[in-house]
Design a protein around this motif. Structure first.
Motif, PDB file in Angstrom:
ATOM      1  N   ARG A 199       0.809  -1.211   0.000  1.00  7.30           N
ATOM      2  CA  ARG A 199       0.000   0.000   0.000  1.00  7.30           C
ATOM      3  C   ARG A 199       0.847   1.269   0.000  1.00  7.30           C
ATOM      4  NH1 ARG A 199      -3.315  -0.658   4.479  1.00  7.30           N
ATOM      5  NH2 ARG A 199      -4.552  -1.985   3.132  1.00  7.30           N
ATOM      6  N   ASN A 200       0.501   2.171  -0.881  1.00  6.00           N
ATOM      7  CA  ASN A 200       1.172   3.467  -0.968  1.00  6.00           C
ATOM      8  C   ASN A 200       2.677   3.379  -1.214  1.00  6.00           C
ATOM      9  OD1 ASN A 200      -1.202   4.938  -0.527  1.00  6.00           O
ATOM     10  ND2 ASN A 200      -1.003   4.692   1.681  1.00  6.00           N
ATOM     11  N   ALA A 201       3.112   2.246  -1.717  1.00  8.91           N
ATOM     12  CA  ALA A 201       4.533   2.134  -2.025  1.00  8.91           C
ATOM     13  C   ALA A 201       4.839   3.002  -3.241  1.00  8.91           C
ATOM     14  CB  ALA A 201       4.903   0.681  -2.298  1.00  8.91           C
ATOM     15  N   ASN A 202       5.904   3.776  -3.150  1.00  8.76           N
ATOM     16  CA  ASN A 202       6.302   4.626  -4.263  1.00  8.76           C
ATOM     17  C   ASN A 202       7.370   3.968  -5.127  1.00  8.76           C
ATOM     18  OD1 ASN A 202       5.967   6.654  -1.644  1.00  8.76           O
ATOM     19  ND2 ASN A 202       4.857   7.314  -3.477  1.00  8.76           N
ATOM     20  N   ALA A 203       8.108   3.070  -4.500  1.00  7.17           N
ATOM     21  CA  ALA A 203       9.179   2.415  -5.237  1.00  7.17           C
ATOM     22  C   ALA A 203       9.350   0.986  -4.736  1.00  7.17           C
ATOM     23  CB  ALA A 203      10.486   3.181  -5.060  1.00  7.17           C
ATOM     24  N   ALA A 204       9.796   0.118  -5.628  1.00  7.09           N
ATOM     25  CA  ALA A 204      10.052  -1.262  -5.240  1.00  7.09           C
ATOM     26  C   ALA A 204      11.428  -1.672  -5.732  1.00  7.09           C
ATOM     27  CB  ALA A 204       8.992  -2.188  -5.820  1.00  7.09           C
ATOM     28  N   LEU A 205      12.135  -2.344  -4.846  1.00  7.34           N
ATOM     29  CA  LEU A 205      13.462  -2.832  -5.188  1.00  7.34           C
ATOM     30  C   LEU A 205      13.378  -4.356  -5.256  1.00  7.34           C
ATOM     31  CD1 LEU A 205      16.212  -1.392  -5.459  1.00  7.34           C
ATOM     32  CD2 LEU A 205      16.651  -1.976  -3.083  1.00  7.34           C
ATOM     33  N   CYS A 206      13.414  -4.890  -6.489  1.00  8.30           N
ATOM     34  CA  CYS A 206      13.345  -6.340  -6.641  1.00  8.30           C
ATOM     35  C   CYS A 206      14.757  -6.873  -6.784  1.00  8.30           C
ATOM     36  CB  CYS A 206      12.538  -6.716  -7.867  1.00  8.30           C
ATOM     37  SG  CYS A 206      10.832  -6.268  -7.703  1.00  8.30           S
ATOM     38  N   VAL A 207      15.146  -7.650  -5.819  1.00  7.82           N
ATOM     39  CA  VAL A 207      16.537  -8.070  -5.746  1.00  7.82           C
ATOM     40  C   VAL A 207      16.687  -9.520  -6.187  1.00  7.82           C
ATOM     41  CG1 VAL A 207      18.551  -8.259  -4.236  1.00  7.82           C
ATOM     42  CG2 VAL A 207      16.824  -6.500  -3.792  1.00  7.82           C
ATOM     43  N   PHE A 208      17.745  -9.796  -6.947  1.00 11.27           N
ATOM     44  CA  PHE A 208      18.116 -11.187  -7.207  1.00 11.27           C
ATOM     45  C   PHE A 208      19.614 -11.332  -6.999  1.00 11.27           C
ATOM     46  CE2 PHE A 208      20.223 -10.875 -11.358  1.00 11.27           C
ATOM     47  CZ  PHE A 208      19.785  -9.633 -11.811  1.00 11.27           C
ATOM     48  N   ASP A 209      20.044 -12.576  -7.030  1.00  3.41           N
ATOM     49  CA  ASP A 209      21.441 -12.892  -6.783  1.00  3.41           C
ATOM     50  C   ASP A 209      22.039 -13.294  -8.133  1.00  3.41           C
ATOM     51  OD1 ASP A 209      23.779 -14.211  -6.251  1.00  3.41           O
ATOM     52  OD2 ASP A 209      22.952 -15.521  -4.678  1.00  3.41           O
ATOM     53  N   ILE A 210      23.048 -12.552  -8.602  1.00  2.73           N
ATOM     54  CA  ILE A 210      23.570 -12.826  -9.946  1.00  2.73           C
ATOM     55  C   ILE A 210      24.200 -14.212 -10.057  1.00  2.73           C
ATOM     56  CG2 ILE A 210      23.972 -10.385 -10.520  1.00  2.73           C
ATOM     57  CD1 ILE A 210      27.040 -11.111 -10.186  1.00  2.73           C
ATOM     58  N   THR A 211      24.464 -14.837  -8.915  1.00  4.95           N
ATOM     59  CA  THR A 211      25.048 -16.182  -8.958  1.00  4.95           C
ATOM     60  C   THR A 211      23.968 -17.256  -8.865  1.00  4.95           C
ATOM     61  OG1 THR A 211      25.321 -16.427  -6.559  1.00  4.95           O
ATOM     62  CG2 THR A 211      27.066 -15.272  -7.734  1.00  4.95           C
ATOM     63  N   ASN A 212      22.735 -16.853  -8.948  1.00  6.28           N
ATOM     64  CA  ASN A 212      21.639 -17.800  -8.782  1.00  6.28           C
ATOM     65  C   ASN A 212      20.547 -17.508  -9.810  1.00  6.28           C
ATOM     66  OD1 ASN A 212      19.290 -19.112  -8.027  1.00  6.28           O
ATOM     67  ND2 ASN A 212      19.634 -18.827  -5.833  1.00  6.28           N
ATOM     68  N   LYS A 213      20.521 -18.317 -10.820  1.00 13.50           N
ATOM     69  CA  LYS A 213      19.634 -18.090 -11.954  1.00 13.50           C
ATOM     70  C   LYS A 213      18.152 -18.043 -11.537  1.00 13.50           C
ATOM     71  CE  LYS A 213      19.467 -18.989 -16.798  1.00 13.50           C
ATOM     72  NZ  LYS A 213      20.527 -18.747 -17.740  1.00 13.50           N
TER      73      LYS A 213
END
Lengths: 223, 615
Positions: free
Chosen positions: A86-100
């Motif tokens: 709710r009311n989020a202005n930004a989202a940071l979707c994180v992944f691990d470059i060593t993990n497909k």
């Protein structure tokens, strides 16, 4: 907590939510950003409520304050509450470059975001652990393809890599997000609401941390 | 993910538990197989159902270092106190009628298309199954602040109270000061004087005078007391008893009624010229989410869409519906609406002799902002129909919470009207009565807004084991309280009651503490919040929350928090009932005969929050 200050300085506050598979380093990135530290044995949760950190964008003399929400592990079984988005202005979707698989998962989260989050949310997809380039499983090209694909669907997704461990690239992510946020809009609407403070506070709201009598009456308050 | 990433401090705080997983149970999930595993093979407490009480409990336990596994059979948070979208409420209503949701019956879901009702999005609505209002002076509010869960929420003032009287809706209370609480300008000087006398009596009078005055009235109806001692007339009495006191029945005894009136009056001027608040985006359902998040932050593990399929009481192993299992070291807390099949007969046995109370609800969405009732740029209003105020001869009060789009629970230009009435007998006519009250209101608004239409309607009846006056929460015994009754040494299972019919959050915290003390054997809740990670500790450190004296406006002294017969400080909610036997004709008939006004000594009642709430 003043919202406007003298001269040409501008201030705006935004809610940023973290997403991504467990153990990709979401909390670590935030901790690096907030405290500029990295703990190898980072615990999987953060402290009470949420973390905050400010950045400034010198060209526009703007200070941006991020109110950062960690998933607190509730992402593990897809048990994030509506309150989270709710009311989020930004989202940071994180992944691990060593993990497909974590990259595929990050894309799933972006799908979920499109369903749950407010329109116009700024989305960033971030590959963590760039210090482990030797073990890289997710190639730049793949990421680039995904970004282009999203672009063709009308979504401008910010892309970056970082290492929470070394600190490389962490600040850049927040800087990029900061520049993509609708700062002018928020400042304008705050002004029209007579300095309403946080972007999503509306009329009739009660600040529970400030009982009225105490505010007016005593000055013996805590430091 | 492995052990090293767990919060070590949690395990250390609770040395009796060891975290050395050998067998990792598999729980179904949407995640990839390698992430389907719980990181633990055991937990201290397993909680079924993410209702408000269970969620608060989970957060307390988690912050104290217990490993909490919190599951819910639904794919949303809130259980019986959830906030639902229109689509979800449709599904819920079907499930009720299929008998899938214990303690809820006769649900009826209707949407009314046509007219200018097009374009409504199910997701723009948040319908509370058990809507509630928050008094500015209440233990739950204190706890919200202490636990910092308030930072996940937004509260809005609520100062509009209306009473249905002589076939009309009269605004009785508005944004005002305590002294001007009676806004009716047409009152005679004499009436005003009598009212002021009463206010002074409730708020200022010393204990002795107070006790002396009510001595002969304690068990008599409040109406008689107000009439005889203060020469008040019916309209003022109705206002005091039903709007301010939010009494649900007619013959309320003087003692309980005064506690209720004082609860309201002393909640004024704490945060402003209003006694109550509502949380934005939904009520208890929203709070539940906040507490669950808090619990998760402290290490609680959350898994929605999961049922307990079996439980081995010898080995204390719980099996879930996907075939996974977990060892439970201490207790299993089970919400009454999430009773697993295999425990149904156990539950029936435990609840067999418990007295049931009944709540009927009617929730209507209309295409009006309800500005007739909601003023001062607020989002909500309360409207009450006192007993016998309707031609249909309603024997109980009908309470109606009205909320418009400013509360973000409905789209612009609409509002939700939540009607409810509570009885101690299962009265079939209740839905008719609610419908009647609704029509009164609808027709009245339609005069000014001819295009008024119904968009949505949901009705249902629910049962609870909590008395309407919350007595068996504040004075729980092994006979009258489900938590105490279900807990025993031979079984780790504890059942909780369905939500009460009380329109405020009163009783919730006490209910949680009752459950907490059954689990831990301790009723002292010491929240050890880990604030080390908060960057803005100083800036955001809330001013220490101290109860404010209703009269002087000065912070109350902590040592005398429960001053007066109705308590004070954070105990000014109905918890004050705890100190005294509240004799009501239809509940707890033979309890506590040595009713004595003088037995309420100042320090006797230690409400939750007196000692534990220090920041």
């Amino acid at each position: 907590m003043s919202t406007q200050s003298g001269s040409n300085e501008r201030f705006a506050q935004f809610k940023l939510v973290l997403l991504g598979e467990s153990a990709v380093g979401k909390s670590s990135i935030v901790h690096r950003f907030v405290k500029n530290t990295f703990d190898d044995l980072r615990e999987s949760t953060i402290g009470a409520a949420f973390l905050t950190q400010q950045i400034t964008i010198p060209e526009t003399q703007t200070t941006i304050k991020f109110e950062i929400w960690d998933t607190a592990g509730q992402e593990r079984y897809k048990s994030l509450a509506p309150m989270y988005y709710r009311n989020a202005n930004a989202a940071l979707c994180v992944f691990d470059i060593t993990n497909k698989s974590s990259f595929a998962k990050a894309q799933d989260w972006i799908k979920e975001l499109k369903k749950q989050a407010p329109e116009g949310i700024v989305i960033a997809i971030v590959g963590n652990k760039s210090d482990l380039n030797d073990e890289r499983e997710v190639e730049q090209e793949e990421i680039e393809n995904y970004i282009q694909e999203q672009k063709s669907e009308g979504y401008d997704i910010i892309n970056a890599e970082c290492s929470a461990k070394t600190g490389d690239g962490v600040l850049t992510i927040f800087d990029k997000i900061g520049r993509a946020l609708p700062v002018d809009e928020v400042i304008e609407s705050n002004k029209s609401r007579q300095g309403g403070g946080i972007s999503n506070r509306r009329t009739g709201g009660v600040d529970l941390s400030r009982p009225r009598r105490q505010q007016a009456g005593q000055t013996n308050s805590c430091c | 993910m492995n052990r090293t990433e767990r919060r070590k401090s949690m395990a250390e705080r609770r040395p009796s538990t060891t975290y050395t997983p050998n067998v990792i149970p598999q729980l179904a999930g949407l995640e990839k197989p390698q992430n389907q595993y719980l990181e633990i093979d055991n937990c201290d407490v397993l909680i079924l159902g993410t209702g408000l009480q269970e969620s608060i409990l989970a957060s307390i336990l988690a912050w104290q270092g217990s490993q909490v596994l919190h599951i819910d059979k639904n794919n949303y948070y809130g259980d019986s106190s959830c906030t639902l979208t229109i689509e979800q409420s449709k599904k819920w209503s079907n499930e009720v009628n299929q008998g899938k949701i214990p303690h809820f019956q006769e649900a009826k879901f209707e949407v009314f298309p046509g007219g200018n009702n097009q374009g409504f999005n199910s997701k723009d609505f948040g319908i509370d199954l058990t809507p509630k209002i928050m008094f500015c002076q209440s233990d739950l509010l204190t706890f919200l602040i202490k636990s910092r869960v308030y930072r996940y929420l937004e509260f809005q003032s609520l100062s509009n109270f209306h009473v249905f009287e002589n076939d009309d809706f009269l605004q009785k209370i508005n944004s005002t000061t305590k002294q001007d609480i009676f806004i009716d300008k047409s009152l005679s000087l004499m009436t005003k004087r009598n009212l002021m006398k009463f206010l002074k009596f409730v708020l200022i009078e010393s204990n002795e005078t107070y006790k002396e005055k009510i001595k002969n009235w304690i068990n008599k109806p409040i109406q008689e007391f107000l009439k005889n001692e203060f020469k008040l007339e019916d309209p003022q009495i109705n206002e005091l008893v039903y709007a301010i006191g939010l009494s649900t029945k007619q013959d309320l005894n003087t003692k309980e009624a005064l506690i209720r009136i004082k609860r309201f009056l002393s909640s004024f001027d704490i945060y402003g010229k209003f006694p109550c608040m509502v949380s934005k985006y939904g009520g208890p359902g929203e709070l539940s989410q906040g507490f669950c998040r808090s619990s998760a932050v402290a290490g609680g593990i959350y898994k929605l869409n999961t049922k307990l399929a079996d439980f081995d009481p010898e080995l204390k192993i719980g099996h879930f519906d996907d075939g996974s299992h977990i060892k439970i070291n201490e207790k299993v807390i089970i919400s009454s609406s999430q009773i697993p099949h295999f425990l149904q007969s156990t539950y029936n046995q435990i609840t067999h002799n418990l007295k049931k109370n009944y709540i009927s609800r009617l929730t209507v969405i209309v295409n009006s902002s309800s500005n007739k009732f909601i003023q001062n740029n607020e989002s909500s209003a309360v409207l009450v129909f006192p007993p016998f105020s309707l031609e249909i001869n309603n024997t109980t009060t009908i309470q109606c919470l009205i909320q418009n789009h400013q509360s973000e629970i409905c789209s612009k230009g609409t509002s939700i009207w939540y009607f409810s009435t509570t009885t101690n007998k299962d009265v079939k006519i209740n839905q008719k009565i609610l419908q009647f009250a609704f029509e009164k209101m609808f027709n009245k608004v339609k005069i000014d807004e001819p295009n008024l239409e119904i968009i949505y309607k949901l009705q249902y009846n629910q049962e609870t084991y909590i008395a309407n006056n919350l007595l068996n929460v504040f004075k729980p015994t092994i006979e009258n309280n489900i938590i105490l009754k279900s807990n025993n040494e031979t079984s780790p299972l504890i059942f909780t009651s369905p939500p009460s019919g009380e329109i405020s959050y009163d009783g919730i915290m006490t209910d949680v503490i009752n459950c907490y003390s059954q689990i831990t054997g301790d009723d002292n809740i010491d929240l050890d919040l880990d604030s080390s990670d908060e960057e803005d500790n100083k800036e955001n450190e809330i001013q220490q929350y101290q109860p404010i004296d209703a009269v002087t406006g000065m912070p109350r002294k902590k040592s005398s928090v429960s001053g007066g017969i109705v308590g004070g400080g954070s105990s000014t909610n109905l918890g004050a009932l705890n100190e005294h036997a509240i004799e009501s004709s239809d509940e707890d008939e033979d309890e506590d005969e040595e009713m004595n006004v003088n037995d309420d000594d100042d320090d006797q009642h230690q409400p939750f929050g007196v000692h534990d709430m220090e920041l």
